[in-house]
Design an enzyme around this catalytic site. Structure first.
Site, short mmCIF file in Angstrom:
data_model
loop_
_atom_site.label_atom_id
_atom_site.label_comp_id
_atom_site.label_asym_id
_atom_site.label_seq_id
_atom_site.Cartn_x
_atom_site.Cartn_y
_atom_site.Cartn_z
N LYS A 85 4.19 -2.00 11.31
CA LYS A 85 2.86 -1.72 11.98
C LYS A 85 3.12 -2.30 13.41
O LYS A 85 3.94 -3.01 13.82
CB LYS A 85 2.01 -3.01 11.42
CG LYS A 85 0.25 -2.48 11.83
CD LYS A 85 -0.42 -1.55 10.98
CE LYS A 85 -1.93 -1.15 11.46
NZ LYS A 85 -2.36 -0.12 10.60
N ASN A 109 -15.47 9.57 9.05
CA ASN A 109 -14.53 10.41 8.29
C ASN A 109 -14.26 10.18 6.92
O ASN A 109 -14.46 11.17 6.09
CB ASN A 109 -13.16 10.28 9.00
CG ASN A 109 -11.78 10.89 8.56
OD1 ASN A 109 -11.28 10.32 7.55
ND2 ASN A 109 -11.81 12.14 8.75
N LYS A 125 0.97 -1.27 0.03
CA LYS A 125 0.01 0.14 -0.08
C LYS A 125 0.82 1.22 0.12
O LYS A 125 0.57 2.12 -0.82
CB LYS A 125 -1.05 -0.02 1.21
CG LYS A 125 -1.72 1.01 1.44
CD LYS A 125 -2.84 0.69 2.55
CE LYS A 125 -3.81 1.87 2.16
NZ LYS A 125 -5.27 1.37 3.09
N ASP A 167 -4.44 4.42 14.12
CA ASP A 167 -5.01 3.34 13.62
C ASP A 167 -6.41 3.09 14.65
O ASP A 167 -6.59 3.92 15.18
CB ASP A 167 -4.14 2.05 13.42
CG ASP A 167 -4.99 1.02 12.54
OD1 ASP A 167 -5.25 1.13 11.55
OD2 ASP A 167 -5.27 -0.29 13.20
N THR A 213 -8.49 10.87 2.97
CA THR A 213 -8.91 9.82 2.34
C THR A 213 -10.07 9.82 1.34
O THR A 213 -10.28 9.42 0.46
CB THR A 213 -9.24 8.74 3.50
OG1 THR A 213 -8.03 8.52 4.29
CG2 THR A 213 -9.42 7.13 2.96
N SER A 265 -0.39 11.32 5.11
CA SER A 265 0.74 11.09 6.35
C SER A 265 2.09 11.26 5.81
O SER A 265 3.13 11.86 6.78
CB SER A 265 0.56 9.78 6.87
OG SER A 265 -0.70 9.83 7.44
P1 NDP Z 1 -15.19 6.12 11.13
O1 NDP Z 1 -15.37 5.37 12.35
O2 NDP Z 1 -14.95 7.72 11.35
O3 NDP Z 1 -16.82 5.80 10.53
C1 NDP Z 1 -17.06 4.64 10.12
C2 NDP Z 1 -18.51 4.85 9.65
O4 NDP Z 1 -19.10 3.50 9.01
C3 NDP Z 1 -19.47 5.22 10.77
O5 NDP Z 1 -20.49 6.05 10.45
C4 NDP Z 1 -20.24 4.02 11.44
O6 NDP Z 1 -21.35 4.14 11.83
C5 NDP Z 1 -20.42 3.40 9.81
N1 NDP Z 1 -20.50 1.71 10.22
C6 NDP Z 1 -19.75 0.93 10.96
N2 NDP Z 1 -20.15 -0.28 10.79
C7 NDP Z 1 -21.01 -0.11 9.93
C8 NDP Z 1 -21.89 -1.09 9.46
N3 NDP Z 1 -21.87 -2.41 9.66
N4 NDP Z 1 -22.72 -0.87 8.40
C9 NDP Z 1 -22.97 0.44 8.07
N5 NDP Z 1 -22.19 1.37 8.56
C10 NDP Z 1 -21.20 1.26 9.33
O7 NDP Z 1 -14.34 5.60 10.16
P2 NDP Z 1 -13.45 5.90 9.01
O8 NDP Z 1 -14.32 6.76 8.09
O9 NDP Z 1 -12.10 6.51 9.52
O10 NDP Z 1 -13.02 4.86 8.41
C11 NDP Z 1 -13.92 3.89 7.47
C12 NDP Z 1 -13.44 2.79 6.78
O11 NDP Z 1 -12.16 3.45 6.23
C13 NDP Z 1 -12.65 1.75 7.51
O12 NDP Z 1 -12.64 0.62 6.96
C14 NDP Z 1 -11.16 2.40 7.71
O13 NDP Z 1 -10.35 1.05 7.98
C15 NDP Z 1 -10.91 2.89 6.48
N6 NDP Z 1 -9.88 3.54 5.98
C16 NDP Z 1 -9.83 4.85 6.65
C17 NDP Z 1 -8.87 5.84 6.55
C18 NDP Z 1 -8.77 7.23 7.37
O14 NDP Z 1 -7.96 7.94 6.88
N7 NDP Z 1 -9.72 7.55 8.09
C19 NDP Z 1 -7.79 5.62 5.56
C20 NDP Z 1 -7.86 4.38 5.05
C21 NDP Z 1 -8.89 3.53 5.34
P3 NDP Z 1 -21.54 4.68 13.43
O15 NDP Z 1 -21.49 6.13 13.30
O16 NDP Z 1 -22.84 4.22 13.85
O17 NDP Z 1 -20.24 4.09 14.12
#
Ligand code: NDP
Length: 444
Positions: free
Chosen positions: A126, A240, A114, A166, A209, A376
């Protein structure tokens, strides 16, 4: 037996108790077969696969800290420095009770490829701990972070290994760890990323992201003779990644009409109101019912269902395994052209296969969500220069990186006869750069 199968057998014997690591190695090496088969003699002579599947080194250490009742608690800390052929080790610190050596190795291994894809000079690593931050007081979090860094600081440095956030490690934890590193080492350096803006953090990291996902999607569309203008986009998640993906989709002239959280989802035919979504999720930390209540034309539904809405582009941005085979069938039936993953592993393997076989342009998270780790790395550059770039400057660099990533993965797929398979293209492009550096640096 092919070289890949020989090495898989060795890796399985050596790491029998690490199922996640074995799964990751198997998946990555399987997808690299075209490039490995084409270079088998050279790679075998240089033991490239044996070397790339064995971390440079791994640290495990005791993390004692005192809880609010005066009781001493003990956790286990980890840092795996996997491969630094193209730059200092880089990868997040996961704080979660499920953390063990196999999981950290699996994440560190994937991070090599990645990070390579970002086009920037960062190697793979990691770390983390089986510490559970949930329900802990701020003082307990600080006590843990200080103890964790007291040991970790021996192995990291701005030119050596630069951890980041993370799961469980956000701005608060990074702040406590940075403070402890500075205190012990007496050195003010860019040893961690994800820092606050007042002490070396980068503008655009918050948006990176989601914005990056859209820059890549825009380039994908452009190269297929399409534009973002007027396209309907379905997004899942409301965190996010999702929020800034929706914002950038609108800025590029498309209309994002859905979002979801862990309890339900919203369809807003007028386009998601980003200011309102941010108010509900970032400020009030409330459920999406509050969003729907404030928008007369928006529908709220319990459970999951985002992918049944007709769209041109689907962007899963919530969590792993949230786009299943039936969803993929629905998307194809509705004429969806592109699926790009904002989250890590949101699409199941059978759904991915179905999308690819039915002509949907599918870009996996390794490439599509690389904007976060790329920014980053831009934070590291700014720290080394002792300068802070403007929002516009970082944003322009991010855009350029995502466009380049798209072309690199597209080109790699074409060179190995799997044109349009951007998943294979991403693995191949990431792998090729690391291998070239390893070969140039001799046996090490
Ligand atoms: P957040 O915790 O900010 O947001 C996750 C969102 O997904 C929340 O709104 C959460 O709901 C929702 N969610 C969780 N589980 C489910 C589900 N089963 N069905 C529907 N919605 C769900 O995380 P991020 O936005 O930071 O990250 C999201 C994904 O992106 C992850 O897989 C993360 O590993 C990946 N990622 C993030 C990066 C980053 O810079 N932030 C970088 C690269 C990858 P609720 O509000 O109810 O908790």
């Amino acid at each position: 037996m092919s070289y890949v199968d020989e090495v898989l057998e060795i890796v399985q014997k050596k790491n029998a108790d690490q199922p996640e690591f074995l799964q990751a190695v198997t998946e990555v090496l399987d997808s690299l077969r075209p490039v490995i088969d084409a270079n088998e003699e050279l790679y075998k002579k240089n033991a490239i696969l044996e070397r790339i599947t064995e971390p440079d080194r791994q640290f495990m250490f005791r993390v004692p800290w005192v809880d609010d009742n005066g009781q001493v608690q003990v956790n286990r800390g980890f840092r795996v420095q996997f491969n630094n052929a193209i730059g200092p080790y880089k990868g997040g610190l996961r704080l979660h009770p499920s953390v063990n050596l196999g999981i950290i190795k699996f994440l560190g291994f994937e991070q090599i490829f990645k990070n390579s894809l970002t086009t920037l000079p960062i190697g793979g690593g990691k770390g983390g701990s089986d510490f559970d931050p949930k329900g802990k007081s701020d003082r307990e979090i600080m006590a843990f972070c200080q103890s964790f860094m007291t040991e970790l600081c021996k192995y990291i440095g701005a030119d050596v290994d630069v951890p980041a956030g993370d799961i469980g490690t956000g701005a608060r934890e990074i702040g406590f760890m940075f403070g402890q590193y500075k205190r012990i080492r007496g050195s003010y350096e860019g040893v961690l990323t994800g820092k606050g803006l007042t002490y070396g953090g980068s503008l655009v990291r918050t948006e990176a992201t989601g914005y990056g996902l859209l820059y890549l999607t825009q380039e994908l569309m452009k190269c297929h003779g399409e534009s973002m203008e007027g396209k309907t986009v379905c997004v899942s998640g409301a965190g996010n990644v999702a929020i800034y993906a929706i914002q950038k989709a609108h800025q590029l002239g498309a209309k994002a009409v859905t979002c979801s959280d862990s309890t339900g989802w919203v369809y807003d035919p007028d386009g998601i109101d980003v200011a309102l979504l941010k108010e509900v999720k970032e400020v009030k930390r409330a459920r999406l019912t509050e969003y729907a209540a404030a928008r007369p034309n928006a529908e709220y539904h319990e459970g999951r269902g985002v992918w049944q809405i007709k769209c041109d582009i689907a962007l899963p941005c919530a969590t792993q395994n949230e786009l299943l085979l039936d969803d993929a069938k629905q998307l194809v039936a509705n004429g969806c052209k592109a699926v790009c993953e904002g989250a890590n592993m949101p699409t199941t393997l059978d759904a991915t296969k179905y999308l690819q076989e039915n002509g949907v342009w599918f870009v996996g998270g390794k490439a599509a969500n690389a904007g976060g780790v790329a920014t980053s790395a831009l934070e590291m550059s700014q720290n080394s220069e002792r300068l802070s770039w403007s929002f516009e400057e970082v944003d322009a660099k991010l855009q350029n990186i995502m466009v380049t990533i798209y072309h690199n993965i597209d080109d790699a797929a074409k060179r190995y006869g799997v044109e349009g398979d951007y998943v294979a293209g991403a693995n191949i492009a990431g792998f090729e750069k690391v291998v070239e550096a390893m070969l140039a640096q001799g046996v090490c």
